[in-house]
Design a protein around this motif. Structure first.
Motif, PDB file in Angstrom:
ATOM      1  N   THR A  61       0.837  -1.201   0.000  1.00 53.82           N
ATOM      2  CA  THR A  61       0.000   0.000   0.000  1.00 53.82           C
ATOM      3  C   THR A  61       0.870   1.248   0.000  1.00 53.82           C
ATOM      4  O   THR A  61       0.642   2.177  -0.779  1.00 53.82           O
ATOM      5  N   THR A  63      -7.816   7.076  -1.859  1.00 48.70           N
ATOM      6  CA  THR A  63      -8.707   6.043  -1.335  1.00 48.70           C
ATOM      7  C   THR A  63      -9.423   5.325  -2.464  1.00 48.70           C
ATOM      8  O   THR A  63      -9.479   4.096  -2.505  1.00 48.70           O
ATOM      9  N   GLU A  64      -9.938   6.087  -3.399  1.00 45.74           N
ATOM     10  CA  GLU A  64     -10.651   5.491  -4.525  1.00 45.74           C
ATOM     11  C   GLU A  64      -9.698   4.759  -5.465  1.00 45.74           C
ATOM     12  O   GLU A  64     -10.019   3.681  -5.954  1.00 45.74           O
ATOM     13  N   CYS A 122      -9.034  11.472  -0.726  1.00 43.69           N
ATOM     14  CA  CYS A 122     -10.169  10.757  -1.314  1.00 43.69           C
ATOM     15  C   CYS A 122      -9.811  10.168  -2.676  1.00 43.69           C
ATOM     16  O   CYS A 122     -10.273   9.080  -3.021  1.00 43.69           O
ATOM     17  N   ARG A 149      -7.390   3.262   6.466  1.00 46.77           N
ATOM     18  CA  ARG A 149      -6.186   2.512   6.095  1.00 46.77           C
ATOM     19  C   ARG A 149      -5.236   3.384   5.277  1.00 46.77           C
ATOM     20  O   ARG A 149      -4.027   3.434   5.528  1.00 46.77           O
ATOM     21  N   ILE A 150      -5.774   4.107   4.298  1.00 45.25           N
ATOM     22  CA  ILE A 150      -4.952   4.983   3.466  1.00 45.25           C
ATOM     23  C   ILE A 150      -4.345   6.094   4.323  1.00 45.25           C
ATOM     24  O   ILE A 150      -3.151   6.384   4.221  1.00 45.25           O
ATOM     25  N   SER A 151      -5.137   6.701   5.182  1.00 42.48           N
ATOM     26  CA  SER A 151      -4.642   7.784   6.034  1.00 42.48           C
ATOM     27  C   SER A 151      -3.539   7.300   6.971  1.00 42.48           C
ATOM     28  O   SER A 151      -2.570   8.027   7.217  1.00 42.48           O
ATOM     29  N   GLN A 157     -10.662   4.617   3.774  1.00 40.11           N
ATOM     30  CA  GLN A 157      -9.961   5.859   4.086  1.00 40.11           C
ATOM     31  C   GLN A 157      -9.070   5.745   5.328  1.00 40.11           C
ATOM     32  O   GLN A 157      -7.934   6.230   5.293  1.00 40.11           O
TER      33      GLN A 157
END
Length: 135
Positions: A19, A39-40, A36, A48-50, A46
């Motif tokens: 990731t 994330t998409e 965002c 997890r990405i943050s 979100q």
């Protein structure tokens, strides 16, 4: 951690996670991306990405800027020169997760179109079109 403290071992620990590697490679192909959009593009939740973005920011690889409720990330422009060939070689190897995420960004249209959809009330339409048009 500052970029001065960024060692090859620390860089490789950051990039060892698929990731985080995908996030860094995407940000290397775009001037900046909103959370965002990331994330998409990664089709991941979100939080997890943050969490991964925060890890990369603490390591000194990314800079974030807040604009209203949104945070935009970009590669740290002060990265040491020795890092760029590593990132280029990683991108050239085209990990499958990066290729898929990059294609989702391309399919979603230009950065301004993606961000307009992202900042709309509902982000569900951001990547819903298979033709590349935002609904």
């Amino acid at each position: 951690m500052t970029t001065a403290a960024l060692t090859p071992a620390a860089l490789h620990r950051c990039l060892a996670d698929e990731t985080r590697l995908t996030l860094i490679l995407l940000l290397g192909t775009e001037s900046e991306l909103c959370v965002c959009e990331l994330t998409e593009a990664l089709a991941a939740p979100q939080p997890r990405i943050s969490r991964h973005l925060a890890h990369l920011r603490r390591a000194g690889l990314l800079h974030g800027r807040r604009q209203g409720a949104w945070i935009y990330y970009r590669l740290n422009p002060a990265l040491p020169d020795w890092i760029h060939p590593i990132l280029e070689a990683s991108r050239d190897a085209a990990p499958a997760a990066f290729v898929a995420a990059r294609q989702r960004l391309i399919d979603a249209g230009t950065a301004s179109r993606r961000q307009a959809a992202c900042h709309a009330e509902s982000t569900s339409a951001l990547f819903s079109s298979t033709s590349g048009d935002i609904a």
